[in-house]
Design a protein around this motif. Structure first.
Motif, PDB file in Angstrom:
ATOM      1  N   LEU A  45       0.644  -1.176  -0.032  1.00 30.72           N
ATOM      2  CA  LEU A  45       0.221   0.077   0.038  1.00 30.72           C
ATOM      3  C   LEU A  45       0.937   1.271   0.013  1.00 30.72           C
ATOM      4  CD1 LEU A  45      -2.825  -1.041   2.391  1.00 30.72           C
ATOM      5  CD2 LEU A  45      -3.001  -0.935   0.036  1.00 30.72           C
ATOM      6  N   HIS A  46       2.099   1.182   0.304  1.00 28.25           N
ATOM      7  CA  HIS A  46       3.135   2.277   0.374  1.00 28.25           C
ATOM      8  C   HIS A  46       4.393   1.931  -0.128  1.00 28.25           C
ATOM      9  CE1 HIS A  46       0.299   4.278   3.262  1.00 28.25           C
ATOM     10  NE2 HIS A  46       0.048   3.197   3.904  1.00 28.25           N
ATOM     11  N   PRO A  47       4.495   1.763  -1.484  1.00 23.43           N
ATOM     12  CA  PRO A  47       5.524   1.306  -2.167  1.00 23.43           C
ATOM     13  C   PRO A  47       6.576   2.189  -1.990  1.00 23.43           C
ATOM     14  CG  PRO A  47       3.845   1.833  -3.743  1.00 23.43           C
ATOM     15  CD  PRO A  47       3.301   1.755  -2.273  1.00 23.43           C
ATOM     16  N   GLY A  48       6.461   3.536  -2.030  1.00 20.81           N
ATOM     17  CA  GLY A  48       7.422   4.406  -1.943  1.00 20.81           C
ATOM     18  C   GLY A  48       8.413   4.778  -0.652  1.00 20.81           C
ATOM     19  N   GLY A  49       7.769   3.999   0.367  1.00 20.71           N
ATOM     20  CA  GLY A  49       8.115   4.193   1.669  1.00 20.71           C
ATOM     21  C   GLY A  49       9.642   3.219   1.936  1.00 20.71           C
ATOM     22  N   ASN A  50      10.352   3.471   3.016  1.00 20.81           N
ATOM     23  CA  ASN A  50      11.248   2.606   3.358  1.00 20.81           C
ATOM     24  C   ASN A  50      10.975   0.981   3.478  1.00 20.81           C
ATOM     25  OD1 ASN A  50      13.224   4.519   3.425  1.00 20.81           O
ATOM     26  ND2 ASN A  50      12.866   4.853   5.452  1.00 20.81           N
ATOM     27  N   LEU A  51       9.708   0.823   4.031  1.00 21.93           N
ATOM     28  CA  LEU A  51       9.274  -0.566   3.898  1.00 21.93           C
ATOM     29  C   LEU A  51       8.884  -1.165   2.550  1.00 21.93           C
ATOM     30  CD1 LEU A  51       8.706  -3.027   6.098  1.00 21.93           C
ATOM     31  CD2 LEU A  51       6.358  -1.996   6.307  1.00 21.93           C
ATOM     32  N   GLY A  52       8.299  -0.266   1.773  1.00 22.69           N
ATOM     33  CA  GLY A  52       7.996  -0.602   0.548  1.00 22.69           C
ATOM     34  C   GLY A  52       9.219  -1.211  -0.306  1.00 22.69           C
ATOM     35  N   LYS A  53      10.506  -0.242  -0.320  1.00 25.88           N
ATOM     36  CA  LYS A  53      11.606  -0.716  -0.646  1.00 25.88           C
ATOM     37  C   LYS A  53      12.157  -1.881  -0.451  1.00 25.88           C
ATOM     38  CE  LYS A  53      12.576   4.315  -1.264  1.00 25.88           C
ATOM     39  NZ  LYS A  53      13.185   5.556  -0.869  1.00 25.88           N
ATOM     40  N   LYS A  54      11.975  -2.258   0.714  1.00 25.98           N
ATOM     41  CA  LYS A  54      12.389  -3.552   1.247  1.00 25.98           C
ATOM     42  C   LYS A  54      12.036  -4.649   0.647  1.00 25.98           C
ATOM     43  CE  LYS A  54      12.293  -6.208   5.419  1.00 25.98           C
ATOM     44  NZ  LYS A  54      11.737  -6.255   7.167  1.00 25.98           N
ATOM     45  N   TRP A  55      10.732  -4.462   0.089  1.00 25.41           N
ATOM     46  CA  TRP A  55       9.942  -5.695  -0.727  1.00 25.41           C
ATOM     47  C   TRP A  55      10.207  -5.625  -2.059  1.00 25.41           C
ATOM     48  CZ3 TRP A  55       8.770  -9.755   2.128  1.00 25.41           C
ATOM     49  CH2 TRP A  55       8.490  -9.616   3.583  1.00 25.41           C
ATOM     50  N   LEU A  56      10.817  -4.797  -2.817  1.00 26.86           N
ATOM     51  CA  LEU A  56      10.959  -4.720  -4.037  1.00 26.86           C
ATOM     52  C   LEU A  56      11.746  -5.874  -4.593  1.00 26.86           C
ATOM     53  CD1 LEU A  56      12.163  -1.022  -4.677  1.00 26.86           C
ATOM     54  CD2 LEU A  56      10.251  -2.299  -5.584  1.00 26.86           C
ATOM     55  N   ARG A  57      11.350  -6.617  -5.648  1.00 25.28           N
ATOM     56  CA  ARG A  57      11.892  -7.728  -6.434  1.00 25.28           C
ATOM     57  C   ARG A  57      12.852  -7.480  -7.195  1.00 25.28           C
ATOM     58  NH1 ARG A  57       9.804 -11.944  -3.261  1.00 25.28           N
ATOM     59  NH2 ARG A  57       7.655 -11.117  -2.409  1.00 25.28           N
ATOM     60  N   VAL A  58      13.876  -8.417  -7.392  1.00 25.99           N
ATOM     61  CA  VAL A  58      14.816  -8.197  -8.361  1.00 25.99           C
ATOM     62  C   VAL A  58      14.348  -7.996  -9.959  1.00 25.99           C
ATOM     63  CG1 VAL A  58      16.978  -9.506  -9.723  1.00 25.99           C
ATOM     64  CG2 VAL A  58      16.585  -9.607  -7.053  1.00 25.99           C
ATOM     65  N   GLY A  59      13.278  -8.598 -10.253  1.00 30.81           N
ATOM     66  CA  GLY A  59      12.757  -8.586 -11.455  1.00 30.81           C
ATOM     67  C   GLY A  59      12.188  -7.082 -11.867  1.00 30.81           C
ATOM     68  N   GLU A  60      11.907  -6.262 -10.731  1.00 29.54           N
ATOM     69  CA  GLU A  60      11.471  -5.021 -10.780  1.00 29.54           C
ATOM     70  C   GLU A  60      12.604  -3.840 -11.274  1.00 29.54           C
ATOM     71  OE1 GLU A  60       8.121  -3.890  -7.907  1.00 29.54           O
ATOM     72  OE2 GLU A  60       8.959  -5.650  -7.075  1.00 29.54           O
ATOM     73  N   LEU A  61      13.853  -4.310 -10.877  1.00 30.41           N
ATOM     74  CA  LEU A  61      15.111  -3.403 -10.913  1.00 30.41           C
ATOM     75  C   LEU A  61      16.082  -3.864 -11.875  1.00 30.41           C
ATOM     76  CD1 LEU A  61      15.478  -3.495  -7.159  1.00 30.41           C
ATOM     77  CD2 LEU A  61      14.341  -1.736  -8.181  1.00 30.41           C
ATOM     78  N   MET A  62      16.075  -5.136 -12.465  1.00 31.60           N
ATOM     79  CA  MET A  62      16.944  -5.435 -13.582  1.00 31.60           C
ATOM     80  C   MET A  62      16.990  -5.073 -14.700  1.00 31.60           C
ATOM     81  SD  MET A  62      15.773  -9.446 -14.134  1.00 31.60           S
ATOM     82  CE  MET A  62      14.474  -9.735 -15.348  1.00 31.60           C
ATOM     83  N   HIS A  63      18.078  -4.999 -15.421  1.00 25.63           N
ATOM     84  CA  HIS A  63      17.960  -4.721 -16.731  1.00 25.63           C
ATOM     85  C   HIS A  63      17.796  -5.933 -17.492  1.00 25.63           C
ATOM     86  CE1 HIS A  63      20.401  -1.022 -15.982  1.00 25.63           C
ATOM     87  NE2 HIS A  63      20.637  -1.647 -14.749  1.00 25.63           N
ATOM     88  N   ARG A  64      16.977  -5.743 -18.760  1.00 22.81           N
ATOM     89  CA  ARG A  64      16.809  -6.919 -19.625  1.00 22.81           C
ATOM     90  C   ARG A  64      16.996  -6.491 -20.976  1.00 22.81           C
ATOM     91  NH1 ARG A  64      11.738  -9.060 -17.108  1.00 22.81           N
ATOM     92  NH2 ARG A  64      12.058  -7.624 -15.543  1.00 22.81           N
TER      93      ARG A  64
END
Length: 146
Positions: free
Chosen positions: A10-29
């Motif tokens: 519900l709060h993806p921009g917060g510190n807790l939300g960042k903790k739950w980001l998946r590799v697939g959301e951040l990787m180069h492809r």
């Protein structure tokens, strides 16, 4: 029954939300990946590495399965050893069995693995060992994970 993961969603921009980001959301492809075949001359691999600006080149076989990796650090060590960059195939100097994570893994897990191994990037493979992405320490920094 409201869990930490629910709050993070519900709060993806917060510190807790960042903790739950998946590799697939951040990787180069895709086209953003520096990729060569094992028979590629080392000079061409250096070009691939430089053009994608990730400091690494993945080496795959004809089916896209990850076979190895060459990093900036590997190149520096090769210079010290006097490796012939024009006459050497990538497969002769690549690091085999590079560290990998799945795209479903948490970014914080990728960060811990990078820190524990003193490396700056990880390859992402699917269940068949095919390269699907690459994540660099800078990606984790930009996302606020590191």
């Amino acid at each position: 029954g409201f869990r930490e993961e629910d709050f993070a969603r519900l709060h993806p921009g917060g510190n807790l939300g960042k903790k739950w980001l998946r590799v697939g959301e951040l990787m180069h492809r895709g086209d953003d990946l520096p990729v060569v075949k094992g028979t590629t001359p080392l000079l061409e691999a250096i070009y691939a590495m430089s053009s994608k600006k990730l400091g690494v080149t993945a080496v795959v076989d004809g089916r896209g399965r990850l076979k190895g990796l060459i990093t900036d650090g590997d190149l520096r060590r090769m210079i010290e050893k006097g490796v012939d960059f024009a006459g050497t195939a990538v497969q002769d100097v690549m690091a085999v069995d590079p560290w990998c994570v799945a795209e479903e893994e948490l970014g914080v897990k990728a960060l811990r693995l990078m820190e524990s191994r003193s490396i700056t990037s990880l390859t992402i493979t699917d269940g068949r060992g095919r390269l699907v992405g690459l994540i660099h320490m800078h990606d984790l920094l930009r996302a606020g994970i590191a």
